[in-house]
Design a protein around this motif. Structure first.
Motif, short mmCIF file in Angstrom:
data_model
loop_
_atom_site.label_atom_id
_atom_site.label_comp_id
_atom_site.label_asym_id
_atom_site.label_seq_id
_atom_site.Cartn_x
_atom_site.Cartn_y
_atom_site.Cartn_z
N MET A 290 17.22 25.84 53.42
CA MET A 290 18.26 25.03 52.83
C MET A 290 17.68 24.30 51.62
SD MET A 290 20.28 21.98 54.75
CE MET A 290 19.34 20.49 54.64
N PRO A 291 18.10 24.68 50.41
CA PRO A 291 17.58 24.02 49.21
C PRO A 291 18.04 22.56 49.13
CG PRO A 291 18.78 26.03 48.66
CD PRO A 291 18.98 25.78 50.10
N ILE A 292 17.14 21.74 48.63
CA ILE A 292 17.44 20.33 48.44
C ILE A 292 17.17 20.01 46.98
CG2 ILE A 292 16.75 17.97 49.00
CD1 ILE A 292 15.96 19.05 51.76
N SER A 293 18.09 19.31 46.37
CA SER A 293 17.93 18.92 44.98
C SER A 293 18.54 17.53 44.81
CB SER A 293 18.64 19.93 44.08
OG SER A 293 18.55 19.55 42.74
N PHE A 294 17.80 16.64 44.17
CA PHE A 294 18.34 15.34 43.85
C PHE A 294 17.60 14.75 42.67
CE2 PHE A 294 14.90 14.15 46.69
CZ PHE A 294 14.42 12.96 46.19
N SER A 295 18.27 13.81 42.02
CA SER A 295 17.63 13.11 40.91
C SER A 295 17.95 11.63 41.04
CB SER A 295 18.10 13.65 39.56
OG SER A 295 19.46 13.43 39.38
N LEU A 296 17.10 10.84 40.44
CA LEU A 296 17.21 9.39 40.54
C LEU A 296 16.69 8.78 39.25
CD1 LEU A 296 17.68 6.90 42.44
CD2 LEU A 296 15.31 7.18 43.16
N THR A 297 17.47 7.90 38.65
CA THR A 297 17.01 7.18 37.48
C THR A 297 16.39 5.88 37.95
OG1 THR A 297 18.75 8.15 36.14
CG2 THR A 297 17.72 6.15 35.29
N GLU B 19 14.20 9.60 52.30
CA GLU B 19 15.60 9.75 52.68
C GLU B 19 16.08 11.20 52.53
OE1 GLU B 19 19.91 8.48 50.84
OE2 GLU B 19 18.28 7.04 50.70
N HIS B 20 15.71 11.84 51.44
CA HIS B 20 16.23 13.16 51.15
C HIS B 20 15.43 14.31 51.78
CE1 HIS B 20 18.37 10.92 48.00
NE2 HIS B 20 19.28 11.86 48.15
N LEU B 21 14.15 14.08 52.07
CA LEU B 21 13.31 15.17 52.54
C LEU B 21 12.82 15.04 53.99
CD1 LEU B 21 11.12 15.74 49.35
CD2 LEU B 21 13.25 16.90 50.02
N ALA B 22 13.11 13.94 54.63
CA ALA B 22 12.59 13.70 55.98
C ALA B 22 12.95 14.81 56.97
CB ALA B 22 13.06 12.35 56.50
N ILE C 109 3.20 2.65 34.10
CA ILE C 109 2.05 2.08 33.40
C ILE C 109 1.90 2.66 31.99
CG2 ILE C 109 -0.48 1.95 33.38
CD1 ILE C 109 -0.33 1.83 36.46
N HIS C 110 2.06 3.97 31.86
CA HIS C 110 1.73 4.63 30.60
C HIS C 110 2.93 5.12 29.80
CE1 HIS C 110 -2.43 4.53 31.88
NE2 HIS C 110 -2.09 5.14 33.02
N GLY C 111 4.11 5.09 30.39
CA GLY C 111 5.28 5.63 29.72
C GLY C 111 6.06 4.58 28.95
N ALA C 112 7.12 5.04 28.35
CA ALA C 112 8.04 4.15 27.62
C ALA C 112 9.45 4.57 27.97
CB ALA C 112 7.79 4.27 26.13
N GLY C 113 10.30 3.61 28.24
CA GLY C 113 11.69 3.91 28.56
C GLY C 113 11.91 4.13 30.04
N GLY C 114 13.10 4.61 30.35
CA GLY C 114 13.48 4.84 31.74
C GLY C 114 12.73 6.02 32.35
N ILE C 115 12.82 6.13 33.65
CA ILE C 115 12.14 7.18 34.40
C ILE C 115 13.19 7.95 35.18
CG2 ILE C 115 10.46 7.66 36.23
CD1 ILE C 115 9.27 4.84 35.52
N GLU C 116 13.15 9.26 35.08
CA GLU C 116 14.04 10.09 35.87
C GLU C 116 13.20 10.93 36.83
OE1 GLU C 116 17.48 13.51 35.64
OE2 GLU C 116 16.90 12.46 33.81
N LEU C 117 13.45 10.76 38.10
CA LEU C 117 12.78 11.55 39.13
C LEU C 117 13.73 12.66 39.55
CD1 LEU C 117 10.57 11.97 41.31
CD2 LEU C 117 11.87 10.39 42.74
N ARG C 118 13.24 13.90 39.49
CA ARG C 118 14.03 15.05 39.95
C ARG C 118 13.21 15.82 40.95
NH1 ARG C 118 15.82 17.84 34.53
NH2 ARG C 118 14.06 16.66 33.73
N ILE C 119 13.80 16.08 42.09
CA ILE C 119 13.14 16.82 43.16
C ILE C 119 13.97 18.04 43.51
CG2 ILE C 119 12.45 16.74 45.59
CD1 ILE C 119 10.70 14.88 44.08
N GLU C 120 13.29 19.16 43.60
CA GLU C 120 13.92 20.39 44.10
C GLU C 120 12.98 20.98 45.14
OE1 GLU C 120 15.59 23.09 41.30
OE2 GLU C 120 16.02 21.48 39.88
N ALA C 121 13.50 21.20 46.29
CA ALA C 121 12.69 21.75 47.38
C ALA C 121 13.49 22.81 48.12
CB ALA C 121 12.28 20.64 48.34
#
Length: 64
Positions: free
Chosen positions: A1-8, A25-28, A52-64
């Motif tokens: 079962m593929p799992i895909s989610f993103s979070l800003t 929450e999504h992968l347990a 620490i090293h980036g600039a601007g917002g962060i988008e986390l994307r997970i596909e499993a």
């Protein structure tokens, strides 16, 4: 079962906590406990580095 989610995430220290919670929450139910722990640690490190090293917002994307 593929799992895909993103979070800003905000470019603030709380982002690592939010990322860890989202991963758990999504992968347990999809991963063995040891693998989930490894993925959670890797995501936490990556998000921390983005804060620490980036600039601007962060988008986390997970596909499993």
């Amino acid at each position: 079962m593929p799992i895909s989610f993103s979070l800003t995430l905000p470019p603030e220290p709380v982002a690592s906590f939010l990322a860890r919670e989202a991963v758990r929450e999504h992968l347990a139910d999809a991963l063995p406990a040891a693998t989930l722990a490894d993925v959670t640690l890797a995501v936490s490190e990556l998000v921390t580095n983005a804060v620490i090293h980036g600039a601007g917002g962060i988008e986390l994307r997970i596909e499993a």
